[in-house]
Design a protein around this motif. Structure first.
Motif, mmCIF file in Angstrom:
data_model
loop_
_atom_site.group_PDB
_atom_site.id
_atom_site.type_symbol
_atom_site.label_atom_id
_atom_site.label_comp_id
_atom_site.label_asym_id
_atom_site.label_seq_id
_atom_site.Cartn_x
_atom_site.Cartn_y
_atom_site.Cartn_z
ATOM 1 N N THR A 206 0.834 -1.204 0.000
ATOM 2 C CA THR A 206 0.000 0.000 0.000
ATOM 3 C C THR A 206 0.865 1.249 0.000
ATOM 4 O OG1 THR A 206 -1.777 -1.137 1.181
ATOM 5 C CG2 THR A 206 -1.772 1.268 1.268
ATOM 6 N N GLU A 207 1.920 1.242 0.806
ATOM 7 C CA GLU A 207 2.799 2.417 0.859
ATOM 8 C C GLU A 207 3.514 2.635 -0.465
ATOM 9 O OE1 GLU A 207 5.855 4.548 4.015
ATOM 10 O OE2 GLU A 207 4.849 2.669 4.523
ATOM 11 N N LEU A 208 3.895 1.559 -1.127
ATOM 12 C CA LEU A 208 4.502 1.697 -2.449
ATOM 13 C C LEU A 208 3.513 2.298 -3.454
ATOM 14 C CD1 LEU A 208 6.428 -1.696 -2.688
ATOM 15 C CD2 LEU A 208 7.473 0.571 -2.647
ATOM 16 N N LEU A 209 2.251 1.943 -3.332
ATOM 17 C CA LEU A 209 1.226 2.490 -4.233
ATOM 18 C C LEU A 209 0.983 3.971 -3.977
ATOM 19 C CD1 LEU A 209 -1.296 -0.469 -4.127
ATOM 20 C CD2 LEU A 209 -0.403 0.543 -6.240
ATOM 21 N N GLN A 210 1.119 4.401 -2.745
ATOM 22 C CA GLN A 210 0.729 5.761 -2.379
ATOM 23 C C GLN A 210 1.888 6.753 -2.337
ATOM 24 O OE1 GLN A 210 -1.295 5.148 1.366
ATOM 25 N NE2 GLN A 210 -3.182 4.412 0.385
ATOM 26 N N SER A 211 3.123 6.275 -2.220
ATOM 27 C CA SER A 211 4.274 7.167 -2.032
ATOM 28 C C SER A 211 4.706 7.828 -3.330
ATOM 29 C CB SER A 211 5.455 6.392 -1.447
ATOM 30 O OG SER A 211 5.162 5.922 -0.161
ATOM 31 N N GLU A 212 5.221 9.033 -3.194
ATOM 32 C CA GLU A 212 5.863 9.720 -4.319
ATOM 33 C C GLU A 212 7.374 9.703 -4.103
ATOM 34 O OE1 GLU A 212 4.227 13.655 -4.662
ATOM 35 O OE2 GLU A 212 2.604 12.947 -5.982
ATOM 36 N N PHE A 213 8.106 9.754 -5.223
ATOM 37 C CA PHE A 213 9.565 9.814 -5.144
ATOM 38 C C PHE A 213 10.089 10.600 -6.332
ATOM 39 C CE2 PHE A 213 9.218 6.835 -8.451
ATOM 40 C CZ PHE A 213 10.459 6.472 -8.946
ATOM 41 N N LYS A 214 11.343 10.983 -6.249
ATOM 42 C CA LYS A 214 11.989 11.676 -7.364
ATOM 43 C C LYS A 214 12.737 10.639 -8.180
ATOM 44 C CE LYS A 214 13.516 15.823 -6.809
ATOM 45 N NZ LYS A 214 14.296 17.030 -6.428
ATOM 46 N N ASP A 215 12.288 10.394 -9.416
ATOM 47 C CA ASP A 215 12.854 9.320 -10.227
ATOM 48 C C ASP A 215 14.234 9.694 -10.772
ATOM 49 O OD1 ASP A 215 12.576 10.859 -12.548
ATOM 50 O OD2 ASP A 215 10.782 9.817 -13.235
ATOM 51 N N PRO A 216 14.919 8.763 -11.447
ATOM 52 C CA PRO A 216 16.290 9.047 -11.907
ATOM 53 C C PRO A 216 16.401 10.240 -12.840
ATOM 54 C CG PRO A 216 15.874 6.691 -11.973
ATOM 55 C CD PRO A 216 14.562 7.342 -11.662
ATOM 56 N N GLN A 217 15.294 10.643 -13.475
ATOM 57 C CA GLN A 217 15.292 11.818 -14.341
ATOM 58 C C GLN A 217 14.945 13.095 -13.581
ATOM 59 O OE1 GLN A 217 13.682 8.789 -15.384
ATOM 60 N NE2 GLN A 217 15.695 8.400 -16.302
ATOM 61 N N GLY A 218 14.727 12.972 -12.272
ATOM 62 C CA GLY A 218 14.430 14.140 -11.451
ATOM 63 C C GLY A 218 12.958 14.503 -11.391
ATOM 64 N N VAL A 219 12.075 13.660 -11.913
ATOM 65 C CA VAL A 219 10.638 13.926 -11.923
ATOM 66 C C VAL A 219 10.007 13.339 -10.662
ATOM 67 C CG1 VAL A 219 8.458 13.550 -13.140
ATOM 68 C CG2 VAL A 219 10.580 13.906 -14.445
ATOM 69 N N THR A 220 9.240 14.153 -9.942
ATOM 70 C CA THR A 220 8.536 13.661 -8.765
ATOM 71 C C THR A 220 7.231 13.006 -9.206
ATOM 72 O OG1 THR A 220 9.495 15.383 -7.361
ATOM 73 C CG2 THR A 220 7.492 14.303 -6.561
#
Length: 524
Positions: A206-220
């Motif tokens: 569930t946390e993986l589905l809901q969390s945001e992160f900054k990907d390798p290209q710098g996009v949140t």
């Protein structure tokens, strides 16, 4: 004059006790080259530590397994353990927010209950198998609980992990077969993710589905379904294997050092340092690989760019320049970091969980069974070149019976039920067959329709509300094989292998990562 040193990671005989060879490598050939398999290996603690820390010179972009690097394998970015920065950095940063020591320790009582569930039925008996009774059960259920995988499917997940690491003795990993098993596992995780998306809970999925992160290209952004599936696959695999092997090595090592075991049983405060010493003494992952990114010179020899370097963690952990009397087991050893969980940016993110499970498992074992003797004559070492541990490790609990020569007996075979009567006269395969697979949730009915043209059989199979063509049908004598690519309730390849006896077909249906189950088919 001693014979030349030879170390082969696929040598099953050497795997039984590799430590004398590791000692010679450290002393006589600290940079070893294996011409047959074309790799270099280092065995001294200082060399292994510096290599694991040098992310620029030693790359994980093609994985950390010899066969994967030689095959130039390319993993999805989200399989972060097999990536270099910035890909590794982006996904690991997200996982460090999710796999925290606080989250791991919050489940300690649940892990104790899982241990009790496995061990309590053995009280009053005289035998225990450290793998079958605990190692293959508790870690699988603990990591599945953290991820949010339903209990009814947890055994299938463990079997999938076992299948993917297993190799034929003396041979490298079959990359093509490995990739097929990986795809089957991922298709299964897709179903869990889709369900959890509609039914959120307090778990990692569930946390993986809901969390945001900054990907390798710098996009949140949020993770895609494919990225979540890859990450869940990594966590499920690593979470099962390390503690499974650790439990086995605790059983064997403490059996061989009974005085130290009894001391720990009298004082459970010694358990954490005992677990740490077992991790040093018998690491579940004995070596790890990297690709060399430029020409280097080490111990007076040149190593070319593109070479594979194996870091012999198990050898480094016994280096006497680092650990006094490194080949001896000593729970009172001076606390010094070992290499079992790695070093640098790729240090094992699940180490807190492995240590917690190891500690709880040993405490719960010792509370119930302070004395045991491992039955090595009947123990089975795993057939895998990537981890080292036991498929079965039986032991006598308490005093070994006099003249005991056997391990845990196999359950008495149940009296076979009468087979369905064969029809009189010759039975042709073409036509309709009623198939029943005895799956983990009960009988699963299906209908198989076969057609024959010359010597070739084709047809379809229906079940669970869908009909799909069968593939690769083979008839050899009375042995039958076919494949059904199931689409509901999940996409999975099911292989049927059976024997024809009159109007009855019976055998096994292998459902990818979910395991194999018996089936029977009768002519309609």
């Amino acid at each position: 004059m001693s014979a030349a040193i030879s170390w082969d990671p696929y040598n099953a005989d050497l795997a039984k006790d590799p430590y004398p060879t590791y000692k010679r490598l450290r002393e006589e050939s600290p940079l070893y080259y294996n011409a047959e398999h074309d790799f270099y290996a280092i065995s001294r603690f200082a060399d292994v530590e510096s290599t694991l820390r040098d992310k620029d010179l030693f790359s994980s972009a093609h994985g950390d397994i010899l066969e994967f690097i030689k095959a130039r394998s390319v993993m999805p970015d989200s399989v972060f353990i097999h990536q270099d920065p910035p890909k590794h950095t982006a996904y690991r940063a997200l996982m460090q927010r999710i796999i925290t020591p606080k989250r791991m320790h919050a489940v300690e009582q649940d892990i104790r209950k899982l241990c009790a569930r496995s061990l309590d039925p053995l009280i009053g008996g005289d035998r225990l198998d450290f793998i079958a009774n605990l190692g293959a059960e508790m870690p699988m259920r603990a990591v599945s609980m953290l991820l949010g995988i339903p209990e009814k499917d947890q055994e299938a997940i463990r079997q999938s992990v076992d299948d993917r690491i297993r190799t034929e003795a003396g041979k490298p990993i079959d990359i093509a077969a490995q990739q097929q098993l990986q795809q089957e596992a991922l298709s299964g995780f897709d179903e869990y993710i889709a369900w959890r998306e509609k039914n959120p809970s307090d778990d990692m999925m569930t946390e993986l589905l809901q969390s945001e992160f900054k990907d390798p290209q710098g996009v949140t952004r949020k993770l895609t379904r494919e990225e979540i599936s890859n990450i869940v696959n990594v966590v499920a695999g690593a979470g099962n294997e390390t503690t499974n092997r650790l439990i086995g090595w605790m059983g064997k090592t403490l059996s061989q050092h009974p005085d130290q075991r009894r001391e720990v049983a009298r004082n459970l405060a010694l358990v954490p340092q005992t677990v740490e010493e077992v991790l040093r003494f018998e690491p579940p992952g004995p070596f790890v690989a990297r690709e060399v990114m430029r020409d280097i010179e080490l111990h007076g020899r040149k190593v070319p760019k593109g070479a594979v370097m194996l870091m012999l963690v198990a050898a480094a952990n016994r280096d006497e320049s680092r650990f006094v009397n490194g080949d001896s087991f000593n729970i009172h050893r001076e606390a010094r970091p070992h290499m079992t969980f790695g070093q640098g940016i790729h240090v094992c993110i699940g180490a807190p969980l492995a240590r917690l499970e190891g500690r709880v498992a040993l405490e719960e074992i010792l509370k119930r069974f302070p004395d045991w003797e491992v039955d090595l004559d009947n123990a089975v070492l795993s057939s895998t070149s990537t981890v080292r541990g036991w498929d079965s490790l039986p032991a006598w609990i308490g005093s070994r019976p006099k003249n005991a020569t056997v391990s845990i007996p196999k359950p008495a075979a149940a009296e076979a039920a009468p087979a369905p009567a064969a029809a009189s006269g010759e039975v042709t395969l073409e036509g309709t067959w009623n198939v029943v697979v005895k799956g983990p949730t009960g009988p699963q009915p299906a209908t198989l329709v076969l057609e024959k043209s010359g010597d070739t059989y084709t047809g379809s199979q229906s079940g669970q509300g869908s009909t799909t063509p069968i593939a690769d049908f083979k008839l050899t004598g009375n042995k039958v094989y076919w494949v059904n690519h199931v689409t509901k309730p999940m996409k999975i390849k099911v292989e049927f292998t059976g024997e024809l006896n009159g109007n009855v077909l019976s055998g096994k249906a292998k459902a990818g990562f979910m395991g194999s189950y018996p089936f029977t088919a009768t002519k309609a």
